[in-house]
Scaffold this motif. Structure first.
Motif, mmCIF file in Angstrom:
data_model
loop_
_atom_site.group_PDB
_atom_site.id
_atom_site.type_symbol
_atom_site.label_atom_id
_atom_site.label_comp_id
_atom_site.label_asym_id
_atom_site.label_seq_id
_atom_site.Cartn_x
_atom_site.Cartn_y
_atom_site.Cartn_z
ATOM 1 N N PRO A 4 0.790 -1.220 -0.056
ATOM 2 C CA PRO A 4 0.112 0.127 0.014
ATOM 3 C C PRO A 4 0.949 1.163 0.061
ATOM 4 N N ASP A 42 -3.113 5.590 -0.249
ATOM 5 C CA ASP A 42 -3.995 4.723 0.468
ATOM 6 C C ASP A 42 -4.221 4.894 1.827
ATOM 7 N N VAL A 197 -4.474 -0.215 6.541
ATOM 8 C CA VAL A 197 -4.784 0.160 5.121
ATOM 9 C C VAL A 197 -4.979 -0.707 3.930
ATOM 10 N N ARG A 198 -4.167 -1.992 4.098
ATOM 11 C CA ARG A 198 -4.343 -2.997 3.082
ATOM 12 C C ARG A 198 -5.725 -3.476 2.990
ATOM 13 N N SER A 201 -8.150 -1.020 1.746
ATOM 14 C CA SER A 201 -8.082 -0.863 0.334
ATOM 15 C C SER A 201 -8.577 -1.933 -0.611
#
Length: 201
Positions: A4, A42, A197-198, A201
């Protein structure tokens, strides 16, 4: 799996240290100073520094409205120390002209632990992070005095005169700590945020 892209708000504060920690945690780390750079990330880190200065610079660099919009749209953001203050819905002992992003429903007190000479280090257990307590560095740090119903308390000080004070919280995709994990060699909190964050997303 593609790493990310996580930006660090690069207006003032511990920018370089967060960029290094995020890279070590498996993210593509980039400084963010312009709206176009914000559009390309992201997730975002608001670093430790001086919250009133960051507040002014956010307006000068025309980043307030873009960041507000991205937060409202679900952008994961992590704030450390001054970043925690910037994410709070209410700030005690702040300057009258100081404005944050009103992201986490919490009341925080600036410089709650005292002045620079009162900076200290302590062990803090953080919910969701395995491997034992984090070594937490507090520098003119705020603490959280009250949280809303949707805010999860992740960590408290467990020793000394400030025992019981809230120093780590999460509300949805927003994460904040009173302490500076970027100033240690422990990457667990940055890995935790990178995974957040991953997932987002």
């Amino acid at each position: 799996m593609t790493a990310p892209v996580i930006g660090v708000l690069a207006l003032q504060g511990d920018v370089r240290e967060h960029l290094a920690a995020l890279t070590g945690a498996g993210a593509q780390a980039r400084p963010v100073r312009r709206p176009a750079e914000l559009d390309a990330v992201d997730g975002l880190v608001i670093p430790g520094g001086e919250s009133t200065t960051i507040s002014k610079l956010v307006d000068i660099f025309e980043l307030r409205e873009p960041i507000d919009k991205r937060i409202a749209a679900g952008l994961p953001v992590y704030g450390s120390c001054a970043g925690l203050i910037m994410l709070a819905s209410e700030v005690l002992d702040g300057r009258p002209d100081q404005r944050g992003f009103d992201g986490i429903e919490m009341t925080v007190r600036r410089n709650a632990f005292g002045r620079q000479v009162d900076s200290f280090e302590a062990s803090v257990e953080v919910t969701g992070i395995d491997g034992g307590p984090l070594h937490a560095v507090f520098i003119r740090a705020p603490w959280v005095e009250h949280v809303g119903a949707d805010v999860e308390v992740l960590g408290r000080v467990t020793e000394g005169p400030a025992a019981g004070r809230i120093v780590a919280v999460r509300q949805g995709n927003l994460l904040a700590t009173s302490f500076h994990p970027e100033l240690t060699h422990d990457l667990r909190l940055h890995r935790y945020f990178t995974q957040l964050v991953r997932t987002a997303s």
